[in-house]
Design a protein around this motif. Structure first.
Motif: not given
Length: 182
Positions: A56-81
């Motif tokens: 059966k499918p496995l229920l997971v939690n996905h967490k994203l935390k931006p670490l760096l933003l680009d020139n337009h303040s959008n996420p560029w690099i993020a930590l994914c757990l």
């Protein structure tokens, strides 16, 4: 792995693909309303299923935390757990800031973000609850590790679980970062 979004199409059940699309839409909408200064303060987390061959499918939690933003303040690099979810169902979409203590949950039925309170636990309460939840220790083992009496552990177990409104699963306790501030 160079699959990108195709990874989700291949490994997520169809119902949860629709959920992930909704999360993407409402998540970017929420994020777009934050000031540029606040964008690095918040993380998003949500639960969804992953297909498992022959099981059966496995229920997971996905967490994203931006670490760096680009020139337009959008996420560029993020930590994914990715971890096992402590919830019974997919969804549980929340943005939270550990810096200012604010958190928002997305109500899928009402289609709105709702600010929700977070419970602050004292250091001893955190220790005991984490030993129950994360390590699955018995009350005797926790008392031994923390050099306290079994009665202290029982007291904190009872009051901590009440504080965080945690649910009991097969005799073990689960902490949700939805309400607990560490």
């Amino acid at each position: 792995m160079k699959e990108g979004y195709h990874h989700y199409v291949s490994n997520v059940p169809e119902d949860d693909l629709h959920l992930l699309k909704k999360i993407n839409d409402v998540g970017f909408d929420f994020y777009g309303k934050l000031t540029a200064d606040d964008r690095l303060k918040y993380s998003i987390s949500y639960d969804f299923h992953l297909k498992q061959p022959g099981s059966k499918p496995l229920l997971v939690n996905h967490k994203l935390k931006p670490l760096l933003l680009d020139n337009h303040s959008n996420p560029w690099i993020a930590l994914c757990l990715v971890s096992m979810s402590s919830h019974p169902n997919a969804g549980n979409i929340r943005f939270k800031s550990d810096e200012d203590g604010r958190q928002f949950e997305y109500d899928l039925v009402k289609d709105i973000w709702v600010e929700t309170p977070r419970v602050k636990l004292k250091p001893r309460e955190k220790d005991i609850l984490l030993f129950f939840s994360a390590q699955g220790l018995t009350m005797d083992q926790i008392a031994d590790r923390l050099y306290v009496s079994i009665d202290t552990v029982k007291f904190h177990k009872k009051t901590d679980i009440f504080k965080v409104k945690s649910k009991e699963y097969n005799g073990s306790y689960s902490i949700s970062d939805r309400v607990v501030s560490f």
